[in-house]
Design a protein around this motif. Structure first.
Motif, PDB file in Angstrom:
ATOM      1  N   VAL A   1       0.718  -1.077   0.052  1.00  0.00           N
ATOM      2  CA  VAL A   1      -0.064   0.046  -0.113  1.00  0.00           C
ATOM      3  C   VAL A   1       0.840   1.151  -0.059  1.00  0.00           C
ATOM      4  O   VAL A   1       0.641   2.202  -0.846  1.00  0.00           O
ATOM      5  CB  VAL A   1      -1.012   0.033   1.509  1.00  0.00           C
ATOM      6  N   GLN A   2       2.056   1.337   0.772  1.00  0.00           N
ATOM      7  CA  GLN A   2       2.947   2.574   0.922  1.00  0.00           C
ATOM      8  C   GLN A   2       3.529   2.453  -0.617  1.00  0.00           C
ATOM      9  O   GLN A   2       3.572   3.863  -1.067  1.00  0.00           O
ATOM     10  CB  GLN A   2       4.147   1.979   1.719  1.00  0.00           C
ATOM     11  N   LEU A   3       3.691   1.402  -1.204  1.00  0.00           N
ATOM     12  CA  LEU A   3       4.202   1.600  -2.642  1.00  0.00           C
ATOM     13  C   LEU A   3       3.252   2.307  -3.617  1.00  0.00           C
ATOM     14  O   LEU A   3       3.544   3.069  -4.306  1.00  0.00           O
ATOM     15  CB  LEU A   3       4.671   0.288  -3.288  1.00  0.00           C
ATOM     16  N   ASP A   4       1.884   1.815  -3.464  1.00  0.00           N
ATOM     17  CA  ASP A   4       0.835   2.465  -4.424  1.00  0.00           C
ATOM     18  C   ASP A   4       0.622   3.906  -4.259  1.00  0.00           C
ATOM     19  O   ASP A   4       0.624   4.777  -4.576  1.00  0.00           O
ATOM     20  CB  ASP A   4      -0.371   1.634  -4.005  1.00  0.00           C
ATOM     21  N   GLN A   5       0.759   4.034  -2.620  1.00  0.00           N
ATOM     22  CA  GLN A   5       0.813   5.651  -2.469  1.00  0.00           C
ATOM     23  C   GLN A   5       2.057   6.277  -2.973  1.00  0.00           C
ATOM     24  O   GLN A   5       1.758   7.539  -3.286  1.00  0.00           O
ATOM     25  CB  GLN A   5       0.451   5.669  -0.827  1.00  0.00           C
ATOM     26  N   TRP A   6       3.016   5.699  -3.011  1.00  0.00           N
ATOM     27  CA  TRP A   6       3.998   6.346  -3.600  1.00  0.00           C
ATOM     28  C   TRP A   6       3.948   6.787  -5.184  1.00  0.00           C
ATOM     29  O   TRP A   6       4.211   7.966  -5.543  1.00  0.00           O
ATOM     30  CB  TRP A   6       5.260   5.468  -3.381  1.00  0.00           C
ATOM     31  N   ALA A   7       3.199   5.800  -5.521  1.00  0.00           N
ATOM     32  CA  ALA A   7       3.260   5.867  -6.949  1.00  0.00           C
ATOM     33  C   ALA A   7       2.209   7.073  -7.286  1.00  0.00           C
ATOM     34  O   ALA A   7       2.228   7.762  -8.156  1.00  0.00           O
ATOM     35  CB  ALA A   7       2.481   4.492  -7.570  1.00  0.00           C
ATOM     36  N   GLU A   8       1.017   7.304  -6.301  1.00  0.00           N
ATOM     37  CA  GLU A   8      -0.025   8.338  -6.477  1.00  0.00           C
ATOM     38  C   GLU A   8       0.541   9.543  -6.151  1.00  0.00           C
ATOM     39  O   GLU A   8       0.331  10.529  -6.839  1.00  0.00           O
ATOM     40  CB  GLU A   8      -1.141   7.794  -5.587  1.00  0.00           C
ATOM     41  N   ARG A   9       1.532   9.611  -5.371  1.00  0.00           N
ATOM     42  CA  ARG A   9       2.249  11.028  -5.000  1.00  0.00           C
ATOM     43  C   ARG A   9       3.097  11.536  -5.930  1.00  0.00           C
ATOM     44  O   ARG A   9       3.124  12.612  -6.296  1.00  0.00           O
ATOM     45  CB  ARG A   9       2.892  10.775  -3.643  1.00  0.00           C
ATOM     46  N   HIS A  10       3.869  10.547  -6.502  1.00  0.00           N
ATOM     47  CA  HIS A  10       4.931  10.950  -7.400  1.00  0.00           C
ATOM     48  C   HIS A  10       4.694  10.854  -9.035  1.00  0.00           C
ATOM     49  O   HIS A  10       5.718  11.212  -9.751  1.00  0.00           O
ATOM     50  CB  HIS A  10       6.144  10.426  -7.078  1.00  0.00           C
ATOM     51  N   HIS A  11       3.699  10.299  -9.379  1.00  0.00           N
ATOM     52  CA  HIS A  11       3.365   9.933 -10.970  1.00  0.00           C
ATOM     53  C   HIS A  11       3.769  11.177 -11.830  1.00  0.00           C
ATOM     54  O   HIS A  11       4.185  11.149 -12.812  1.00  0.00           O
ATOM     55  CB  HIS A  11       2.285   9.168 -10.955  1.00  0.00           C
ATOM     56  N   ASP A  12       3.341  12.106 -10.981  1.00  0.00           N
ATOM     57  CA  ASP A  12       3.430  13.566 -12.082  1.00  0.00           C
ATOM     58  C   ASP A  12       4.985  13.910 -12.008  1.00  0.00           C
ATOM     59  O   ASP A  12       5.301  14.422 -13.179  1.00  0.00           O
ATOM     60  CB  ASP A  12       2.490  14.678 -11.203  1.00  0.00           C
ATOM     61  N   ALA A  13       5.559  13.935 -10.813  1.00  0.00           N
ATOM     62  CA  ALA A  13       7.076  14.068 -11.171  1.00  0.00           C
ATOM     63  C   ALA A  13       7.813  13.295 -12.164  1.00  0.00           C
ATOM     64  O   ALA A  13       8.676  13.642 -12.848  1.00  0.00           O
ATOM     65  CB  ALA A  13       7.621  14.029  -9.612  1.00  0.00           C
ATOM     66  N   LEU A  14       7.410  11.880 -11.872  1.00  0.00           N
ATOM     67  CA  LEU A  14       7.826  11.005 -13.084  1.00  0.00           C
ATOM     68  C   LEU A  14       7.603  11.635 -14.406  1.00  0.00           C
ATOM     69  O   LEU A  14       8.356  11.450 -15.368  1.00  0.00           O
ATOM     70  CB  LEU A  14       7.268   9.719 -12.719  1.00  0.00           C
ATOM     71  N   ARG A  15       6.265  11.917 -14.681  1.00  0.00           N
ATOM     72  CA  ARG A  15       5.845  12.141 -16.036  1.00  0.00           C
ATOM     73  C   ARG A  15       6.776  13.342 -16.452  1.00  0.00           C
ATOM     74  O   ARG A  15       7.440  13.383 -17.784  1.00  0.00           O
ATOM     75  CB  ARG A  15       4.362  12.404 -16.111  1.00  0.00           C
ATOM     76  N   GLN A  16       7.118  14.204 -15.739  1.00  0.00           N
ATOM     77  CA  GLN A  16       7.537  15.430 -15.894  1.00  0.00           C
ATOM     78  C   GLN A  16       9.094  15.040 -16.390  1.00  0.00           C
ATOM     79  O   GLN A  16       9.777  15.653 -17.358  1.00  0.00           O
ATOM     80  CB  GLN A  16       7.813  16.635 -14.588  1.00  0.00           C
ATOM     81  N   ALA A  17       9.547  14.203 -15.440  1.00  0.00           N
ATOM     82  CA  ALA A  17      11.183  13.936 -15.776  1.00  0.00           C
ATOM     83  C   ALA A  17      11.235  13.350 -17.362  1.00  0.00           C
ATOM     84  O   ALA A  17      12.123  13.283 -17.737  1.00  0.00           O
ATOM     85  CB  ALA A  17      11.595  12.942 -14.458  1.00  0.00           C
ATOM     86  N   ARG A  18      10.487  12.338 -17.175  1.00  0.00           N
ATOM     87  CA  ARG A  18      10.271  11.751 -18.781  1.00  0.00           C
ATOM     88  C   ARG A  18      10.208  12.410 -19.718  1.00  0.00           C
ATOM     89  O   ARG A  18      10.993  12.627 -20.932  1.00  0.00           O
ATOM     90  CB  ARG A  18       9.057  10.827 -18.881  1.00  0.00           C
ATOM     91  N   GLU A  19       9.419  13.924 -19.719  1.00  0.00           N
ATOM     92  CA  GLU A  19       9.210  14.751 -20.800  1.00  0.00           C
ATOM     93  C   GLU A  19      10.796  15.369 -20.896  1.00  0.00           C
ATOM     94  O   GLU A  19      11.011  15.644 -22.108  1.00  0.00           O
ATOM     95  CB  GLU A  19       8.261  15.477 -20.355  1.00  0.00           C
ATOM     96  N   ASP A  20      11.006  15.910 -19.970  1.00  0.00           N
ATOM     97  CA  ASP A  20      12.456  16.558 -19.907  1.00  0.00           C
ATOM     98  C   ASP A  20      13.564  15.852 -20.558  1.00  0.00           C
ATOM     99  O   ASP A  20      14.216  15.831 -21.348  1.00  0.00           O
ATOM    100  CB  ASP A  20      12.870  16.954 -18.393  1.00  0.00           C
ATOM    101  N   PHE A  21      13.397  14.461 -19.988  1.00  0.00           N
ATOM    102  CA  PHE A  21      14.626  13.428 -20.802  1.00  0.00           C
ATOM    103  C   PHE A  21      14.470  13.307 -22.095  1.00  0.00           C
ATOM    104  O   PHE A  21      15.277  13.492 -22.671  1.00  0.00           O
ATOM    105  CB  PHE A  21      14.494  12.067 -19.975  1.00  0.00           C
ATOM    106  N   ASP A  22      13.356  12.952 -22.418  1.00  0.00           N
ATOM    107  CA  ASP A  22      12.882  12.854 -23.657  1.00  0.00           C
ATOM    108  C   ASP A  22      13.247  14.109 -24.765  1.00  0.00           C
ATOM    109  O   ASP A  22      13.700  14.065 -25.929  1.00  0.00           O
ATOM    110  CB  ASP A  22      11.579  12.341 -24.027  1.00  0.00           C
TER     111      ASP A  22
END
Lengths: 120, 120
Positions: free
Chosen positions: A95-116
């Motif tokens: 559940v902690q892992l799921d919560q981490w995903a929900e909290r940070h998915h936006d930062a991940l998306r942003q990082a992906r866009e920058d990287f790409d």
DNA sequence: CAGGATCCAGTGGGATACTG
DNA sequence: CAGTATCCCACTGGATCCTG
């Protein structure tokens, strides 16, 4: 604590980790956290899982003592799945892992866009 | 909190979860928790991973902002990988998962034996 | 030393149809 | 309702060789 750990191929902990390595156990176990659930409920709650894979996943979790399968032995069939105590303890972490995903998915998306963008 | 969550196929959190779904990210990230590490060190520490898969995993983690790759631009090559702040936050949870595996792998093995014996 | 390029086997997992 | 049975493909990941 010795050098052998989850990092060592021969360590039995590795097997335990690989139980949750697939993407489905990661979702099925927390889904069961809310209480006993039937096959069809899981099929609907865990969006995208197929009947076959759900059954496979549940069987493997049952085999490892994380999930208890209760067949009410009636027609039409009525089968309930619930977490064992062991399953509950794993669920807490997942559940902690799921919560981490929900909290940070936006930062991940942003990082992906920058990287790409940078590698374009 | 709305109905959409990690359980929903369309939810962006699902993508985040699938980052760690493979068995290797689950090991590489905690391995980097101890500090910056070079390719060869990781290759030795994460027992069983191949060079190709390690590179793939690191690239994907870098792309998502979890790992920072620092190329010292010298010959012979010297490249270091370390966790970003985001990666550290994920590592904390994954370490718990690894610890769960180490604590309970024996109970899992026992359950498997019982289950297999019962269905024999 | 880091890692790209190829080739290839195993399998995770989807679609569909059938059964007790 | 809860599963099993097939078919099949895409992708994961292993082995090996090559390069800056």
């Amino acid at each position: 604590m010795n050098g052998a750990s989850v990092f060592s191929r021969s360590c039995p902990s590795r097997g335990a980790l690989e139980l949750v390595a697939g993407k489905w156990a990661l979702l099925v176990i927390p889904a069961l956290g809310g209480g006993p659930m039937r096959n069809n409920e899981l099929l609907r709650r865990v969006d995208g899982v197929s009947q076959k894979v759900l059954t496979q996943t549940l069987r493997e979790l049952e085999r490892n003592g994380l999930v208890v399968r209760q067949d009410h032995q009636v027609v039409p069939p009525h089968v309930e799945y619930r977490l064992s105590a062991l399953g509950e303890s794993l669920s807490a972490t997942l559940v902690q892992l799921d919560q981490w995903a929900e909290r940070h998915h936006d930062a991940l998306r942003q990082a992906r866009e920058d990287f790409d963008a940078a590698s374009a």
